[in-house]
Motif scaffolding. Structure first.
Motif, PDB file in Angstrom:
ATOM      1  N   GLN A  48     -30.659 -73.343 -13.484  1.00 40.78           N
ATOM      2  CA  GLN A  48     -30.410 -73.017 -12.533  1.00 40.78           C
ATOM      3  C   GLN A  48     -29.186 -71.385 -11.635  1.00 40.78           C
ATOM      4  O   GLN A  48     -28.981 -70.688 -11.342  1.00 40.78           O
ATOM      5  CB  GLN A  48     -29.130 -74.459 -12.183  1.00 40.78           C
ATOM      6  N   ILE A  72     -30.140 -68.712 -13.361  1.00 36.64           N
ATOM      7  CA  ILE A  72     -31.093 -68.032 -13.294  1.00 36.64           C
ATOM      8  C   ILE A  72     -31.948 -67.243 -11.501  1.00 36.64           C
ATOM      9  O   ILE A  72     -32.365 -67.001 -11.383  1.00 36.64           O
ATOM     10  CB  ILE A  72     -31.745 -67.419 -14.946  1.00 36.64           C
ATOM     11  N   LEU A  73     -32.244 -68.743 -11.844  1.00 40.73           N
ATOM     12  CA  LEU A  73     -32.833 -68.732 -10.625  1.00 40.73           C
ATOM     13  C   LEU A  73     -32.790 -69.060  -8.936  1.00 40.73           C
ATOM     14  O   LEU A  73     -33.440 -69.020  -8.116  1.00 40.73           O
ATOM     15  CB  LEU A  73     -34.532 -69.764 -10.624  1.00 40.73           C
ATOM     16  N   GLY A  74     -31.495 -69.814  -9.041  1.00 38.95           N
ATOM     17  CA  GLY A  74     -30.873 -69.450  -8.635  1.00 38.95           C
ATOM     18  C   GLY A  74     -31.114 -70.312  -7.115  1.00 38.95           C
ATOM     19  O   GLY A  74     -31.700 -70.884  -7.412  1.00 38.95           O
ATOM     20  N   SER A  75     -30.720 -70.426  -5.942  1.00 38.01           N
ATOM     21  CA  SER A  75     -30.408 -72.126  -5.176  1.00 38.01           C
ATOM     22  C   SER A  75     -31.639 -71.775  -4.280  1.00 38.01           C
ATOM     23  O   SER A  75     -31.770 -73.360  -4.535  1.00 38.01           O
ATOM     24  CB  SER A  75     -29.441 -72.065  -4.139  1.00 38.01           C
ATOM     25  N   ASP A  76     -32.703 -70.968  -5.051  1.00 35.96           N
ATOM     26  CA  ASP A  76     -34.177 -71.559  -4.312  1.00 35.96           C
ATOM     27  C   ASP A  76     -35.001 -71.943  -5.239  1.00 35.96           C
ATOM     28  O   ASP A  76     -36.211 -72.459  -4.242  1.00 35.96           O
ATOM     29  CB  ASP A  76     -34.244 -69.999  -3.614  1.00 35.96           C
ATOM     30  N   ALA A  77     -34.286 -72.512  -6.300  1.00 30.50           N
ATOM     31  CA  ALA A  77     -35.436 -72.868  -7.560  1.00 30.50           C
ATOM     32  C   ALA A  77     -36.031 -74.148  -7.561  1.00 30.50           C
ATOM     33  O   ALA A  77     -35.139 -75.310  -6.955  1.00 30.50           O
ATOM     34  CB  ALA A  77     -34.736 -72.707  -8.797  1.00 30.50           C
ATOM     35  N   THR A  78     -37.442 -74.038  -7.358  1.00 31.65           N
ATOM     36  CA  THR A  78     -37.691 -75.865  -7.125  1.00 31.65           C
ATOM     37  C   THR A  78     -37.313 -76.088  -8.440  1.00 31.65           C
ATOM     38  O   THR A  78     -37.481 -76.078  -9.412  1.00 31.65           O
ATOM     39  CB  THR A  78     -39.067 -76.209  -7.175  1.00 31.65           C
ATOM     40  N   LYS A 119     -39.597 -75.249 -11.236  1.00 25.25           N
ATOM     41  CA  LYS A 119     -39.578 -73.590 -12.056  1.00 25.25           C
ATOM     42  C   LYS A 119     -38.424 -74.115 -12.672  1.00 25.25           C
ATOM     43  O   LYS A 119     -37.626 -73.204 -14.288  1.00 25.25           O
ATOM     44  CB  LYS A 119     -39.080 -73.207 -10.785  1.00 25.25           C
TER      45      LYS A 119
END
Lengths: 318, 496
Positions: free
Chosen positions: A36, A38-44, A47
């Motif tokens: 989370q 690494i991928l930030g708040s937009d991640a599904t 992902k």
């Protein structure tokens, strides 16, 4: 003697193993998801799961740990996900910074402490003694970030004689290098002088009370020889132990000072590793620092052995 | 021996002092020194969602279209574009003679490769581009994108920094060695220390005026301030409380613009207490936004009544819909059955001082209408997983940053969004859906106005403010602006 060093090494390996296990466990159990972060708040969710798999975080903890341990035997501490570089490379980049300020601040602290501590002991219960001990008490009780700020404002902003941020490697010139590490080392030294000075003073007082001191004085030896050759030498055992502890602490990185002076040292690297849950990086750092601390204490023990013939004999007799 | 030690000590001191002071001499005005606080998460624009990355990569890579500080869409790598009458296809005509930093010319095939990479497995932004079903290279300098569903703001999707066009042959190493078409080329990145970019001599537009950009990592705010004052750095983003000191420095000036973001007090609508609109309105009435504005951001912010930031073209002022009225708030709370007060937990992310401070002011204001807010401070990583992803919270203060189209920003309120602030009753759904199929910008603006009024009346979350982004910069710097997306056009910056 060799026997003793061998024993110490075995003991060190045990400590390293336990420390690594504890770090690993703590990192797994603290809340917060690496994927989370690494991928930030937009991640599904898909992902996130895919990333966890590619980082190997979906496997059982002991498998992850075992892989790491195997790497350690090859001196490979793995890759930092945050920087995409080898952990060993990252440590090698930071080590000169931390080591520089650790060595330099210990140099400042020990020279000052030995000079003033001996002076305070020789002039025991005089105004000089009270002044020196009082001053150092003050130095060690004021927080270092505050002194750091004051130094930045005074030396950097008002007098403009020191750069206030960043580190200049020694390859780019010795003077700029010294300039960049002087203030942080000085601030760190202030924090360490107090304890060291007290130790020097106490053990100096102790050796001044010894019979051989009277003997030396009676013999009519010059004062300098009496104090330096006889008193100080035997008084150095306790301070060297303290110095070892202090140095080990400084080598572990000094987060606050490194942040205040924007120095890319080990301390800040640890901070980033914790905040960003970079397990490989943190694990590598902890192991490396533990190793350094063990190494330093071994060196200190050997140094004490050379200073104190009694310990030397004891150990050789083992 | 004693004396020798003293002598060496003072010699070192003396050497140190004599060597200082002159180090600034060599720096002509060819270098712009910029402070930053967080290292990028690599420099590959397709493999991260981190703002810290885009702040830097925005100067290295470029996108097909660009946006001005005043929200005007402009051509960049594309010379022009055309959208089909049904709105389902967009065709770009690319500029000719644009060179990558590796010397090769950029062509339509590169655009295709870049977007396929952006849509790939490892890309955090892939789902935003899932709607693009076909990419057709029409010629070396022409390319079209066909969508599956209608996207009325299709062109804007090609502005964001993560749609950077890259040379595919360098894809594997972009993370540490970025190669783009931008006005600056990558020179060096020493993690946690500095990043250096140099001007691209072969740039196809007017080349950058400043020869070198030096990003210097200075994590501590006070150290940043001192570095600004000594001229060690030329430019730094600062907080409201630092303005007072810096604006009195004759070598510095302050520049501020509203961020493309809103700060809000989120209420978990899965919680029974917050399902009652009276409770939500009571909380909204208890909060004095003026106080937050003056104490948290020192006046550098603008209160909002709904979810759109003040500089959005679709922004509609709803500040007066629910005003500050603690007396009325108490009555509403009593009506809802909480005359004896309420106890609620407020989760705050430790790393964001602005949310921590706002949270404390709000907790104090809520206590005046009988609501006890128990503050729970968590780390950012934990906030993301507990609050943002798992929706495990009662109240939290957060900042949400916007995109270029209003729908993207507001779609969180769709009852099916699964977002931590989704509006579960579904009242927003028809309006949101209508906005996605309306091709007339004027009518769309009307729909967004209605959405904002509905949000302001029903307060699914309490909207606080659009904070300003504040910079302190050397007085002789000109041309520095902020943009609605997370990039800076350093090529337009120059020393006067």
């Amino acid at each position: 003697m060799l026997n003793y060093i061998f024993k110490r090494i075995i003991h060190a390996a045990e400590v390293l193993f336990v420390v690594s296990l504890i770090t690993f466990a703590v990192l797994l159990w603290i809340p917060g998801d690496v994927a989370q972060l690494i991928l930030g708040s937009d991640a599904t969710p898909e992902k996130l799961e895919a990333l966890r798999i590619s980082l190997g975080l979906d496997r059982a903890w002991y498998l992850q740990y075992w892989d790491w341990l195997k790497g350690l035997f090859r001196l490979d501490l793995g890759q930092s996900y945050l920087f995409g570089q080898n952990v060993t490379t990252l440590i090698a980049q930071r080590l000169p910074v931390t080591l520089s300020i650790a060595v330099f601040s210990m140099l400042i602290a020990s020279v000052t402490a030995i000079l003033l501590g001996s002076l305070a002991a020789i002039k025991k219960n005089t105004k000089t003694d009270y002044f020196v001990t009082g001053l150092m008490q003050l130095g060690s009780s004021v927080p270092s970030f505050w002194i750091g700020m004051l130094c930045i404002v005074f030396f950097g902003l008002k007098l403009k004689i020191f750069p206030i941020t960043g580190y200049v490697p020694i390859e780019k010139g010795f003077i700029p290098y010294l300039n960049s590490i002087f203030l942080p080392s000085f601030v760190l030294a202030i924090g360490e002088i107090g304890m060291l000075l007290r130790t020097v003073r106490t053990s100096m007082l102790d050796s001044l009370r010894q019979d051989y001191m009277d003997m030396a004085k009676v013999k009519g030896l010059p004062k300098v020889t009496v104090y330096l050759k006889y008193a100080l030498r035997s008084a150095m055992i306790a301070p060297i132990n303290v110095m070892g502890i202090q140095f080990a602490k400084l080598v572990g990185g000094t987060v606050v000072i490194e942040s205040v002076f924007s120095l890319p040292g080990l301390g800040r690297l640890i901070l980033v590793a914790v905040e960003q849950r970079d397990i490989m990086l943190l694990q590598g750092l902890v192991i490396f620092i533990t190793f350094l601390v063990i190494l330093i204490s071994l060196i200190v023990d050997i140094a004490v052995m050379f200073l104190n013939p009694r310990i030397r004999v004891q150990m050789e007799g083992e | 021996m004693n004396k020798k030690i003293i002598a060496v000590f003072f010699l070192i001191l003396a050497l140190t002092f004599t060597g200082c002071g002159k180090s600034e001499e060599k720096q002509a005005e060819d270098i712009l020194k910029i402070a930053y606080t967080t290292d990028p998460q690599g420099l590959d624009p397709h493999r991260t969602a981190a703002v810290s990355t885009f702040n830097v990569t925005g100067s290295i890579y470029e996108t097909l279209l660009a946006i001005t500080p005043d929200w005007e869409v402009q051509p960049r790598l594309a010379e022009s574009y055309e959208i089909s009458p049904d709105g389902m296809e967009i065709t770009f005509k690319l500029r000719e003679g644009v060179l990558f930093h590796n010397g090769r010319e950029m062509k339509a095939e590169d655009v295709k490769n870049s977007f396929e990479r952006l849509k790939g497995e490892e890309s955090p932004k892939a789902k935003d581009y899932a709607n693009i079903k076909e990419i057709n290279v029409l010629s070396d300098y022409e390319i079209s994108f066909a969508t599956e569903k209608l996207d009325v703001e299709l062109a804007k999707a090609f502005i964001y920094p993560w749609t950077a066009i890259i040379p595919i042959e360098d894809a594997e190493t972009l993370k540490s060695n970025p190669v783009g078409t931008g006005a600056y080329k990558f020179k060096e990145w020493i993690p946690q220390q500095q990043i250096i970019l140099t001007a691209n001599e072969d740039y196809y537009l007017e080349p950058a005026k400043i020869k070198e950009l030096e990003f210097k990592l200075i994590p501590d705010a006070t150290s940043q301030m001192a570095a600004l004052q000594t001229g060690d750095i030329h430019l730094a983003e600062i907080q409201g409380n630092q303005v007072e000191v810096l604006k009195n420095d004759e070598n510095l000036k302050i520049y501020s613009e509203p961020m493309n973001a809103v700060q809000l007090l989120a209420l978990n609508l899965d919680n029974e207490i917050f399902k009652d609109v009276r409770v939500r309105r009571a909380i909204a009435m208890a909060i004095n936004k003026e106080d937050i504005n003056s104490t948290v951001v020192y006046g550098y912010g603008s209160s909002v009544g709904a979810h759109l930031p003040v500089n959005y073209p679709d922004y509609y002022d709803t500040n007066d819909v629910i005003g500050y009225n603690p007396e009325e708030a108490k009555k509403l709370l009593a009506e809802a059955g909480y005359e004896n007060g309420l106890k609620l937990e407020m989760t705050l992310p430790k790393n964001y001082q602005i949310h921590m401070d706002a949270g404390q002011v709000i907790a104090d204001q809520l206590s005046k209408i009988g609501i006890t807010a128990e503050i729970k401070v968590v780390e950012w990583g934990q906030w993301l997983s507990d609050v943002y992803s798992s929706k495990d919270y009662e109240m939290t203060v957060a900042g949400l940053s916007g995109r270029l189209d209003s729908y993207y920003f507001l779609k969180r309120y769709h009852s099916k969004s699964g977002d931590f602030i989704s509006y579960i009753t579904g009242e927003m759904d028809p309006l949101l859906e209508a906005s996605t199929s309306e091709l007339d910008p004027q009518k769309r603006k009307e729909i967004f106005k209605e959405i904002q009024v509905t949000l302001a009346e029903n307060v699914p979350v309490v909207y606080l403010q659009t904070p300003d982004r504040i910079f302190a910069l050397a007085k002789n710097i000109e041309g520095f602006r902020t943009y609605p997306i997370d990039i800076y056009e350093y090529k337009d910056v120059f020393f006067k």
